[in-house]
Design a protein around this motif. Structure first.
Motif, PDB file in Angstrom:
ATOM      1  N   MET A 237       0.854  -1.172   0.000  1.00 43.15           N
ATOM      2  CA  MET A 237       0.000   0.000   0.000  1.00 43.15           C
ATOM      3  C   MET A 237       0.894   1.227   0.000  1.00 43.15           C
ATOM      4  SD  MET A 237      -3.252   0.603   2.498  1.00 43.15           S
ATOM      5  CE  MET A 237      -2.685   1.528   3.890  1.00 43.15           C
ATOM      6  N   LYS A 238       0.851   1.983  -1.087  1.00 46.22           N
ATOM      7  CA  LYS A 238       1.643   3.199  -1.193  1.00 46.22           C
ATOM      8  C   LYS A 238       0.716   4.393  -1.026  1.00 46.22           C
ATOM      9  CE  LYS A 238       4.709   5.783  -4.155  1.00 46.22           C
ATOM     10  NZ  LYS A 238       5.251   5.973  -5.479  1.00 46.22           N
ATOM     11  N   VAL A 239       1.059   5.265  -0.085  1.00 48.93           N
ATOM     12  CA  VAL A 239       0.209   6.408   0.248  1.00 48.93           C
ATOM     13  C   VAL A 239       0.922   7.698  -0.130  1.00 48.93           C
ATOM     14  CG1 VAL A 239      -0.939   7.629   2.128  1.00 48.93           C
ATOM     15  CG2 VAL A 239      -0.814   5.144   2.169  1.00 48.93           C
ATOM     16  N   THR A 240       0.178   8.595  -0.804  1.00 47.14           N
ATOM     17  CA  THR A 240       0.690   9.920  -1.141  1.00 47.14           C
ATOM     18  C   THR A 240      -0.293  10.952  -0.610  1.00 47.14           C
ATOM     19  OG1 THR A 240       1.640   9.014  -3.172  1.00 47.14           O
ATOM     20  CG2 THR A 240       1.463  11.411  -3.007  1.00 47.14           C
ATOM     21  N   ILE A 241       0.203  11.866   0.221  1.00 43.95           N
ATOM     22  CA  ILE A 241      -0.626  12.937   0.778  1.00 43.95           C
ATOM     23  C   ILE A 241      -0.041  14.271   0.363  1.00 43.95           C
ATOM     24  CG2 ILE A 241      -1.490  14.017   2.881  1.00 43.95           C
ATOM     25  CD1 ILE A 241      -1.347  11.279   4.233  1.00 43.95           C
ATOM     26  N   ASN A 242      -0.862  15.095  -0.259  1.00 40.18           N
ATOM     27  CA  ASN A 242      -0.456  16.436  -0.680  1.00 40.18           C
ATOM     28  C   ASN A 242      -1.430  17.460  -0.124  1.00 40.18           C
ATOM     29  OD1 ASN A 242       1.729  15.657  -2.363  1.00 40.18           O
ATOM     30  ND2 ASN A 242       0.274  15.098  -3.961  1.00 40.18           N
ATOM     31  N   HIS A 243      -0.912  18.643   0.153  1.00 34.69           N
ATOM     32  CA  HIS A 243      -1.782  19.744   0.549  1.00 34.69           C
ATOM     33  C   HIS A 243      -1.999  20.632  -0.675  1.00 34.69           C
ATOM     34  CE1 HIS A 243      -1.999  19.182   4.930  1.00 34.69           C
ATOM     35  NE2 HIS A 243      -0.887  18.497   4.719  1.00 34.69           N
ATOM     36  N   VAL A 244      -3.254  20.941  -0.949  1.00 39.30           N
ATOM     37  CA  VAL A 244      -3.617  21.758  -2.100  1.00 39.30           C
ATOM     38  C   VAL A 244      -4.472  22.927  -1.632  1.00 39.30           C
ATOM     39  CG1 VAL A 244      -3.507  19.831  -3.732  1.00 39.30           C
ATOM     40  CG2 VAL A 244      -5.646  20.321  -2.579  1.00 39.30           C
ATOM     41  N   GLN A 245      -4.529  23.945  -2.460  1.00 39.02           N
ATOM     42  CA  GLN A 245      -5.371  25.101  -2.164  1.00 39.02           C
ATOM     43  C   GLN A 245      -6.251  25.390  -3.360  1.00 39.02           C
ATOM     44  OE1 GLN A 245      -2.955  28.455  -1.145  1.00 39.02           O
ATOM     45  NE2 GLN A 245      -2.502  27.693   0.896  1.00 39.02           N
ATOM     46  N   LYS A 246      -7.422  25.936  -3.069  1.00 32.77           N
ATOM     47  CA  LYS A 246      -8.288  26.382  -4.148  1.00 32.77           C
ATOM     48  C   LYS A 246      -9.001  27.637  -3.677  1.00 32.77           C
ATOM     49  CE  LYS A 246     -12.823  24.204  -4.086  1.00 32.77           C
ATOM     50  NZ  LYS A 246     -13.685  23.187  -4.662  1.00 32.77           N
ATOM     51  N   THR A 247      -9.266  28.522  -4.616  1.00 28.63           N
ATOM     52  CA  THR A 247      -9.943  29.769  -4.326  1.00 28.63           C
ATOM     53  C   THR A 247     -11.308  29.738  -4.979  1.00 28.63           C
ATOM     54  OG1 THR A 247      -7.801  30.877  -4.299  1.00 28.63           O
ATOM     55  CG2 THR A 247      -9.731  32.266  -4.454  1.00 28.63           C
ATOM     56  N   ALA A 248     -12.302  30.192  -4.223  1.00 27.86           N
ATOM     57  CA  ALA A 248     -13.666  30.219  -4.739  1.00 27.86           C
ATOM     58  C   ALA A 248     -14.284  31.581  -4.445  1.00 27.86           C
ATOM     59  CB  ALA A 248     -14.496  29.119  -4.103  1.00 27.86           C
ATOM     60  N   GLY A 249     -15.242  31.964  -5.262  1.00 26.48           N
ATOM     61  CA  GLY A 249     -15.960  33.219  -5.065  1.00 26.48           C
ATOM     62  C   GLY A 249     -15.565  34.267  -6.074  1.00 26.48           C
ATOM     63  N   LEU A 250     -16.548  35.031  -6.526  1.00 27.17           N
ATOM     64  CA  LEU A 250     -16.289  36.091  -7.496  1.00 27.17           C
ATOM     65  C   LEU A 250     -15.903  37.392  -6.817  1.00 27.17           C
ATOM     66  CD1 LEU A 250     -19.249  35.417  -9.935  1.00 27.17           C
ATOM     67  CD2 LEU A 250     -16.847  34.892 -10.280  1.00 27.17           C
ATOM     68  N   ILE A 251     -16.667  37.802  -5.831  1.00 27.99           N
ATOM     69  CA  ILE A 251     -16.407  39.083  -5.171  1.00 27.99           C
ATOM     70  C   ILE A 251     -15.535  38.882  -3.935  1.00 27.99           C
ATOM     71  CG2 ILE A 251     -17.499  41.027  -3.997  1.00 27.99           C
ATOM     72  CD1 ILE A 251     -19.938  40.495  -5.824  1.00 27.99           C
ATOM     73  N   ARG A 252     -15.996  38.059  -3.054  1.00 29.73           N
ATOM     74  CA  ARG A 252     -15.244  37.785  -1.830  1.00 29.73           C
ATOM     75  C   ARG A 252     -14.543  36.439  -2.003  1.00 29.73           C
ATOM     76  NH1 ARG A 252     -17.238  35.424   3.298  1.00 29.73           N
ATOM     77  NH2 ARG A 252     -15.507  35.672   4.713  1.00 29.73           N
ATOM     78  N   LYS A 253     -13.312  36.490  -2.393  1.00 32.71           N
ATOM     79  CA  LYS A 253     -12.557  35.268  -2.660  1.00 32.71           C
ATOM     80  C   LYS A 253     -12.194  34.579  -1.341  1.00 32.71           C
ATOM     81  CE  LYS A 253     -10.866  36.389  -7.140  1.00 32.71           C
ATOM     82  NZ  LYS A 253     -11.711  35.588  -7.961  1.00 32.71           N
TER      83      LYS A 253
ATOM     84  N   ASP B 134      -8.525  11.291  -3.543  1.00 37.50           N
ATOM     85  CA  ASP B 134      -9.605  11.878  -2.763  1.00 37.50           C
ATOM     86  C   ASP B 134      -9.104  13.206  -2.211  1.00 37.50           C
ATOM     87  OD1 ASP B 134     -12.250  11.540  -1.201  1.00 37.50           O
ATOM     88  OD2 ASP B 134     -10.766  11.999   0.369  1.00 37.50           O
ATOM     89  N   VAL B 135      -9.824  14.286  -2.512  1.00 41.81           N
ATOM     90  CA  VAL B 135      -9.453  15.610  -2.026  1.00 41.81           C
ATOM     91  C   VAL B 135     -10.567  16.110  -1.121  1.00 41.81           C
ATOM     92  CG1 VAL B 135      -8.823  17.964  -2.643  1.00 41.81           C
ATOM     93  CG2 VAL B 135      -8.194  16.078  -4.150  1.00 41.81           C
ATOM     94  N   TYR B 136     -10.205  16.545   0.072  1.00 35.90           N
ATOM     95  CA  TYR B 136     -11.166  17.044   1.052  1.00 35.90           C
ATOM     96  C   TYR B 136     -10.677  18.408   1.524  1.00 35.90           C
ATOM     97  CZ  TYR B 136     -14.659  16.673   4.743  1.00 35.90           C
ATOM     98  OH  TYR B 136     -15.745  16.875   5.552  1.00 35.90           O
TER      99      TYR B 136
END
Length: 141
Positions: A1-17, A98-100
């Motif tokens: 079992m090989k596990v890879t964990i990454n931290h990602v960011q995402k921005t949402a919203g048009l006016i208030r990001k 899987d991204v949470y």
């Protein structure tokens, strides 16, 4: 079992990001582990109980929770049974990454620790389900 964990960011919203901090998990099972999972039907086992992610609005979460039976059946038929809940299951890990998402980096780091503990438990669960001991045990009470 090989596990890879990454931290990602995402921005949402048009006016208030708003920036959401996500934890991306990818698990690659070897053929023996996949055979055990399929043979023992461990696909629906829950690794972590979790609510709806931070990048989902409260309104969307309510809509998801109050869907009718027909919609739930359609979702299960198209995307699989796991698509009707947010819990992390073995089946979701078998499908791919899987991204949470969370609202703060601290929550993402805490989730990563819970995730690591859950994956250790999963590995032990798979190994424990490999086969039954063949030796006979006898004892007196």
């Amino acid at each position: 079992m090989k596990v890879t964990i990454n931290h990602v960011q995402k921005t949402a919203g048009l006016i208030r990001k708003t920036t959401f901090h996500g934890v991306a998990l990818k698990v690659e099972f070897n053929t023996e582990e996949l055979a055990i999972i399929r043979e023992r039907r461990l696909e629906r086992d829950v690794i972590l109980d979790r609510g709806y992610p931070a990048d989902m609005s409260d309104m969307a979460a309510e809509k998801h929770a109050s869907r009718g039976l027909g919609r739930k059946l359609l979702t299960a038929a198209v995307s699989g049974v796991d698509a009707n809940n947010f819990d992390l299951t073995v089946s979701k890990l078998m499908k791919g990454e899987d991204v949470y998402h969370f609202g703060t980096p601290v929550e993402a780091k805490e989730y990563e620790e819970h995730l690591k503990n859950g994956l250790v438990t999963l590995k032990n669960w798979i190994v424990g389900n490999a086969e039954v001991e063949k030796a006979t045990a006898s004892f007196e009470l």
